[in-house]
Design a protein around this motif. Structure first.
Motif, PDB file in Angstrom:
ATOM      1  N   ILE A 178       0.887  -1.071   0.237  1.00  0.00           N
ATOM      2  CA  ILE A 178       0.290   0.020  -0.287  1.00  0.00           C
ATOM      3  C   ILE A 178       1.342   1.487   0.370  1.00  0.00           C
ATOM      4  N   HIS A 208      -0.476   5.699  -0.964  1.00  0.00           N
ATOM      5  CA  HIS A 208      -0.670   6.207  -0.283  1.00  0.00           C
ATOM      6  C   HIS A 208      -0.478   5.461   0.960  1.00  0.00           C
ATOM      7  N   TRP A 252      -4.440   2.762   5.843  1.00  0.00           N
ATOM      8  CA  TRP A 252      -5.451   1.369   4.707  1.00  0.00           C
ATOM      9  C   TRP A 252      -5.559   0.236   5.088  1.00  0.00           C
ATOM     10  N   ILE A 310      -8.356  -1.712   7.279  1.00  0.00           N
ATOM     11  CA  ILE A 310      -9.408  -1.646   6.456  1.00  0.00           C
ATOM     12  C   ILE A 310      -9.682  -3.083   6.198  1.00  0.00           C
ATOM     13  N   VAL A 344     -16.345  -4.246   3.892  1.00  0.00           N
ATOM     14  CA  VAL A 344     -15.688  -2.731   3.358  1.00  0.00           C
ATOM     15  C   VAL A 344     -13.897  -3.208   2.792  1.00  0.00           C
ATOM     16  N   ASN A 345     -13.612  -3.599   3.798  1.00  0.00           N
ATOM     17  CA  ASN A 345     -12.532  -4.855   2.280  1.00  0.00           C
ATOM     18  C   ASN A 345     -12.429  -5.088   1.263  1.00  0.00           C
ATOM     19  N   ALA A 351     -14.639  -3.712  -1.018  1.00  0.00           N
ATOM     20  CA  ALA A 351     -14.770  -2.240  -1.700  1.00  0.00           C
ATOM     21  C   ALA A 351     -14.023  -2.311  -1.473  1.00  0.00           C
ATOM     22  N   MET A 352     -12.685  -2.210  -0.827  1.00  0.00           N
ATOM     23  CA  MET A 352     -11.507  -0.951  -0.697  1.00  0.00           C
ATOM     24  C   MET A 352     -10.376  -1.781  -1.604  1.00  0.00           C
ATOM     25  N   LEU A 353     -10.731  -3.163  -1.621  1.00  0.00           N
ATOM     26  CA  LEU A 353     -10.003  -3.771  -2.882  1.00  0.00           C
ATOM     27  C   LEU A 353      -9.578  -3.364  -4.557  1.00  0.00           C
ATOM     28  N   TRP A 354     -11.403  -3.282  -5.014  1.00  0.00           N
ATOM     29  CA  TRP A 354     -11.675  -3.101  -6.268  1.00  0.00           C
ATOM     30  C   TRP A 354     -11.020  -1.073  -5.855  1.00  0.00           C
ATOM     31  N   VAL A 355     -11.016  -0.725  -4.911  1.00  0.00           N
ATOM     32  CA  VAL A 355     -10.780   0.741  -5.008  1.00  0.00           C
ATOM     33  C   VAL A 355      -9.690   1.205  -5.324  1.00  0.00           C
ATOM     34  N   PHE A 356      -9.038   0.097  -4.884  1.00  0.00           N
ATOM     35  CA  PHE A 356      -7.259   0.164  -5.074  1.00  0.00           C
ATOM     36  C   PHE A 356      -7.143  -0.160  -6.180  1.00  0.00           C
TER      37      PHE A 356
END
Length: 63
Positions: free
Chosen positions: A24, A29, A33, A36, A42-43, A45-50
């Motif tokens: 990360i 970043h 992070w 998360i 949420v983890n 979702a954040m995988l896809w965001v990253f």
């Protein structure tokens, strides 16, 4: 669970989180992070965001 079980869980968590923090941070970043990962759904979702976000470290290298 005894104290040894909790100690093993703590050591295992630290050993597993360290590489994620390094990855990360290399993206530009904050290493915080990684926390998360402990929040269900949420983890994911954040995988896809990253995965699809622009990475500041890569953008700086290309300019």
């Amino acid at each position: 669970m005894g104290i040894w079980s909790w100690l093993i869980i703590l050591v295992f968590s630290i050993v597993m989180l360290y590489p994620y923090v390094r990855i990360i941070r290399r993206t530009g970043h904050s290493g915080w992070w990684v926390l998360i990962m402990f929040v269900p759904l949420v983890n994911l979702a954040m995988l896809w965001v990253f995965a699809f976000a622009k990475w500041p470290a890569v953008d700086r290298a290309n300019t």
